[in-house]
Design an enzyme around this catalytic site. Structure first.
Site, PDB file in Angstrom:
ATOM      1  N   TRP A   1      80.773  68.311  40.032  1.00 34.52           N
ATOM      2  CA  TRP A   1      79.898  69.403  40.494  1.00 34.52           C
ATOM      3  C   TRP A   1      78.652  69.507  39.630  1.00 34.52           C
ATOM      4  CZ3 TRP A   1      81.015  70.074  45.193  1.00 34.52           C
ATOM      5  CH2 TRP A   1      82.337  70.110  45.638  1.00 34.52           C
TER       6      TRP A   1
ATOM      7  N   ASP B   1      77.602  78.046  37.181  1.00 34.24           N
ATOM      8  CA  ASP B   1      78.485  77.899  38.332  1.00 34.24           C
ATOM      9  C   ASP B   1      79.896  78.295  37.893  1.00 34.24           C
ATOM     10  OD1 ASP B   1      80.105  77.024  40.392  1.00 34.24           O
ATOM     11  OD2 ASP B   1      79.433  74.939  40.344  1.00 34.24           O
TER      12      ASP B   1
ATOM     13  N   LYS C   1      87.484  79.816  46.090  1.00 39.43           N
ATOM     14  CA  LYS C   1      88.398  79.442  45.011  1.00 39.43           C
ATOM     15  C   LYS C   1      89.170  80.662  44.487  1.00 39.43           C
ATOM     16  CE  LYS C   1      86.752  75.223  45.192  1.00 39.43           C
ATOM     17  NZ  LYS C   1      85.405  74.944  44.728  1.00 39.43           N
TER      18      LYS C   1
END
Ligand SMILES: *Cc1c(COP(=O)(O)O)cnc(C)c1O
Length: 353
Positions: A98, A165, A189
């Site tokens: 990511w 993030d 998530k």
């Protein structure tokens, strides 16, 4: 019987949230939540409640932040944060897939300084010794690397704005959230269904780049319309609000952090104790409390192990293809019982081994 869902995302959410969400699909003040207007009083209340719960959990009320619920996933934020904040150069810590994706997008807007990377060792640890130049527009990193199972324990101390993030560990533990200038997290998530992304941004860092920004990608536009510039993802926001309310009703982040520590303790203890398994992450201090990655030392046990955990009602334990092995994702709503079940399956494999 419902399965124990160890999926990395979309993932487990609290049963009572599912029930309330299902009720609201059928009847939310005499309409379905799926058909109400996002401008209706009922939904405006949901949005306000969701924003206020997010602030409350993060301890960021009245500190100059705005909370938005946007579409496009966390991946949209990879480019959106750069679009809004990157004038000259930005620093990025590369700790996983990511991070690499965020770096790729940012490079379209300016110079990216990769301060450190663990790519050469397949991201099995978090780089520790690096320095962040003081003349960058911001420093970007991930707190938790969902795929590789590493997690940053401390907030790096830097002089520049921090853009972060937190998709896979938001609301799972305490952090010094006020050290962050922009936090984003995809809902799927730890918060709700896919489709909404929480962005909490300190207003004073905005409006400093010289480029013009398309409306839909401009944080200031979304702020000026209180996250209703266009039709927001109504249902994912509603469910995220329910999950944040569930967290608050049960005792908030301090309550869940203790449970998350307990779950992580159980699984890592077994990974270290059981001679058939080993952890993927090399530096134990970097181990993620959300996603535990591990492998079988001898692949000959694979079929037997896979059969055992499937028979025990476990779902979603296969590791990401870039790591292999197994990944036990233990988000907030995963029960201690689920982890105990996994541990007993690992012990059973050892006995039969
Ligand atoms: C899942 C994930 C993403 C991507 O989220 P999307 O909502 O699918 O765009 C980004 N960052 C992290 C840390 C993730 O776990």
């Amino acid at each position: 019987m419902l399965k124990y869902n160890f999926s990395a995302g979309p993932c487990v959410l609290p049963q009572e949230v599912f029930k309330k969400a299902a009720d609201a699909v059928l009847d939310f003040n005499d309409l379905s939540i799926l058909e109400i207007s996002h401008r209706s009083k009922d939904f405006v209340q949901v949005m306000e409640q969701a924003q206020s719960l997010a602030f409350e959990h993060l301890g960021l009320q009245d500190k100059g932040y705005k909370a938005l619920f946007l579409g496009g996933g966390a991946s949209m934020q990879f480019l959106m944060c750069a679009y809004n904040l990157l004038e000259n150069k930005a620093a990025y810590l590369n700790t996983g897939t990511w991070s690499a994706k965020a770096i790729k997008e940012a490079k379209m807007f300016g110079e990216v300084i990769e301060v450190a990377s663990s790519k050469d060792s397949n991201y099995n640890h978090i780089p520790k010794s690096y320095s962040v130049p003081s003349d960058v527009d911001y420093f970007h990193f991930q707190t938790n690397n969902t795929i590789f199972g590493t997690q940053l324990q401390e907030t790096p101390s830097v002089e520049v704005p921090i853009v972060c993030d937190m998709s896979s560990d938001i609301f799972s533990r305490q952090r010094d959230f006020d050290k962050y200038d922009l936090i984003y997290a995809g809902a799927q998530k730890n918060m709700g269904p896919a489709g909404a992304t929480l962005v909490v941004v300190k207003e004073e860092i905005l409006g400093k780049v010289s480029r013009s920004i398309p409306s839909m990608l401009d944080y200031k536009v979304h702020i000026s319309k209180d996250s209703m510039f266009n039709t927001p993802p109504v249902f994912p926001i509603y469910v995220s609000m329910l999950t944040m309310q569930w967290l608050k009703d049960n005792g908030g982040i301090s309550w869940i952090e203790e449970l998350n520590n307990k779950k992580a303790g159980l699984i890592y203890n077994e990974i270290d104790r059981n001679p058939l398994f080993e952890g993927f992450v090399t530096d134990k201090a970097d181990r993620s409390k959300m996603n535990a990655t591990f492998v079988l030392k001898d692949e000959a046990h694979k079929d037997a192990f896979d059969q055992l955990w499937k028979d025990a009602g476990i779902n979603g334990l296969n590791g990401h293809r870039s790591v292999g092995g197994y990944r036990a994702s233990m988000y907030n709503a995963l029960s201690v019982e689920a982890v105990e079940t996994l541990v007993s399956v690992m012990q059973e494999l050892e006995r039969k081994g």
